[in-house]
Write a protein that holds these residues in place. Structure first.
Motif, PDB file in Angstrom:
ATOM      1  N   ALA A   1      -9.061   4.678  -3.130  1.00 14.05           N
ATOM      2  CA  ALA A   1      -8.405   3.773  -1.954  1.00 14.05           C
ATOM      3  C   ALA A   1      -6.906   4.225  -2.169  1.00 14.05           C
TER       4      ALA A   1
ATOM      5  N   ALA B   1      -8.081   7.201   0.666  1.00  8.81           N
ATOM      6  CA  ALA B   1      -8.957   6.724   2.576  1.00  8.81           C
ATOM      7  C   ALA B   1      -7.275   6.409   2.689  1.00  8.81           C
ATOM      8  N   LEU B   2      -6.763   5.266   1.927  1.00  9.15           N
ATOM      9  CA  LEU B   2      -4.873   5.030   3.258  1.00  9.15           C
ATOM     10  C   LEU B   2      -4.503   6.523   2.788  1.00  9.15           C
TER      11      LEU B   2
ATOM     12  N   ALA C   1       0.554  -0.767   0.588  1.00 13.13           N
ATOM     13  CA  ALA C   1      -0.277  -0.709   0.168  1.00 13.13           C
ATOM     14  C   ALA C   1       0.972   1.377  -0.372  1.00 13.13           C
TER      15      ALA C   1
ATOM     16  N   GLU D   1      -5.205   8.766   3.939  1.00 19.40           N
ATOM     17  CA  GLU D   1      -5.551   9.151   4.993  1.00 19.40           C
ATOM     18  C   GLU D   1      -5.884   8.804   6.444  1.00 19.40           C
TER      19      GLU D   1
ATOM     20  N   VAL E   1      -6.745   5.430   7.232  1.00 15.32           N
ATOM     21  CA  VAL E   1      -7.952   4.427   7.138  1.00 15.32           C
ATOM     22  C   VAL E   1      -6.994   2.349   6.737  1.00 15.32           C
ATOM     23  N   SER E   2      -7.278   1.775   7.373  1.00 17.61           N
ATOM     24  CA  SER E   2      -6.690   0.437   7.687  1.00 17.61           C
ATOM     25  C   SER E   2      -6.869   0.076   5.677  1.00 17.61           C
ATOM     26  N   PRO E   3      -5.669  -0.765   4.993  1.00 16.96           N
ATOM     27  CA  PRO E   3      -5.487  -1.381   4.176  1.00 16.96           C
ATOM     28  C   PRO E   3      -6.472  -2.427   3.790  1.00 16.96           C
TER      29      PRO E   3
ATOM     30  N   VAL F   1      -6.062  -3.865  -1.159  1.00 13.24           N
ATOM     31  CA  VAL F   1      -5.909  -2.164  -0.394  1.00 13.24           C
ATOM     32  C   VAL F   1      -6.682  -1.800  -1.997  1.00 13.24           C
ATOM     33  N   THR F   2      -7.007  -2.160  -2.817  1.00  9.74           N
ATOM     34  CA  THR F   2      -7.480  -0.984  -3.876  1.00  9.74           C
ATOM     35  C   THR F   2      -8.790  -1.789  -4.301  1.00  9.74           C
TER      36      THR F   2
ATOM     37  N   THR G   1     -10.230  -0.569   2.182  1.00 10.12           N
ATOM     38  CA  THR G   1      -9.970   0.698   1.742  1.00 10.12           C
ATOM     39  C   THR G   1     -10.394   0.317   0.072  1.00 10.12           C
TER      40      THR G   1
END
Length: 344
Positions: free
Chosen positions: A121, A124-125, A95, A127, A129-131, A170-171, A134
């Motif tokens: 994603a 969000a990552l 990530a 910011e 957010v957990s992978p 992750v995405t 995301t």
């Protein structure tokens, strides 16, 4: 039948998978996100070779002929991460690799290369957010476009399916995203193991269907079901159409958008129909309209995995290597080492 004991053959086919990915990507670079009509207007008709992008290309205006896009860049990023991790993909490290890659692209002046799922994603990552969370809405083809290294590094089976899942969560942690990634990785894996294109395609469908289901639910159509229907139609009816009719069927019936349930079936249909005409297959993918670079890259990875690196022409392979400085052969060798145990 696959033969994972043939190391020399595996290495050649692994090189073919990465070559097909890059050549397809480069052919589709100047036409990505354009309609078939716009492609004809910009380039005088269907694509027959590498071209500079016109200055009104929506994603890569003026980009040099033979240049690859984020499809190849992210696939090779994944390859390096797999190699560094000895095949045990560190999702968090991957990530952060993606975040650093995005920053590098911005520093070079490229601000619109990422697909919608990957872009959301990574935001969000960034910011916090957990992978693991995301990618819960990612139904596009970003996981599938970079799946070839997974197919090289793992023989068909549970480890491949698990690695495909980890590579995309992750995405693209949706049923569509995971199925798409697994399908492409499995088709490449069977090809690297020695299967012909028809066998690789059908075995990939079976492996993806039979593995333990994973990914968040989405109401969008099934990638697996639509890919199976597209392949079956090509085998029964599509071979009777000329290229223009086939391309129209892809656009109107299958779809060629960034959504995985359109672009992945389109790539499988092209690969299955044109297995004996590898470069023509990628030119058709680059000319069809829509997400051309990704469709051509996925089809190229599958075809190359079955036919080897020179299937698309040695001079074309060398041109793409020269323009982009990719180092594909060395990466292919290290991914094969992972597959055979020499890299662990």
């Amino acid at each position: 039948m696959t033969n994972d004991t043939d190391h020399t053959g595996m290495l050649a086919r692994a090189r073919g998978a990465l070559t097909g990915l890059a050549v397809g990507d480069a052919l589709g670079m100047p036409t990505q996100s354009m309609s078939a009509e716009q492609i004809g207007q910009a380039y005088g008709g269907p694509i027959h070779g590498f071209l500079d992008a016109v200055d009104w290309q929506p994603i890569a205006p003026g980009m040099r002929a033979g240049s690859v896009t984020d499809d190849t860049e992210q696939a090779l990023l994944l390859a390096r991460r797999l190699i560094e991790d000895g095949g045990e993909l560190d999702v968090l490290a991957y990530a952060h690799d993606l975040l650093r890659w995005e920053d590098d692209m911005k520093a070079k002046g490229s601000f619109d290369l990422l697909g919608p799922s990957t872009k959301a994603a990574l935001v969000a990552l960034g910011e916090g957010v957990s992978p693991e969370l995301t990618g819960r809405t990612g139904t596009t083809n970003g996981g599938a476009m970079r799946a070839a290294p997974v197919g090289i590094a793992f023989a068909p089976g549970e480890r491949l399916a698990a690695a495909a899942y980890r590579s995309c969560i992750v995405t693209h942690n949706t049923v569509q995203g995971v199925d798409a990634t697994t399908l492409v990785a499995a088709a490449v894996s069977y090809g690297v193991g020695g299967a012909n294109l028809a066998d690789a395609v059908h075995r990939a469908l079976v492996l993806t269907e039979r593995r333990e289901r994973s990914g968040c639910w989405s109401a969008k159509a099934s990638v697996l079901a639509r890919t199976r229907m597209a392949v079956e139609w090509v085998e029964s009816e599509g071979c009777r159409l000329d290229d223009a009719e086939f391309a129209r069927w892809l656009r109107e019936v299958v779809g060629t958008s960034v959504e995985a349930n359109e672009s992945v079936p389109a790539a499988f249909a092209i690969a299955r129909r044109h297995a004996a005409e590898p470069f023509d297959a990628l030119c058709l993918a680059a000319s069809v309209g829509g997400d051309t670079d990704t469709i051509a890259a996925m089809a190229g990875a599958m075809i190359g995995a079955c036919l080897g690196p020179d299937a698309f022409g040695r001079e074309r392979r060398e041109l793409v290597e020269r323009v982009n400085g990719l180092g594909l052969d060395a990466l292919a060798a290290r991914l094969v080492d992972l597959r055979t145990g020499a890299g662990r």
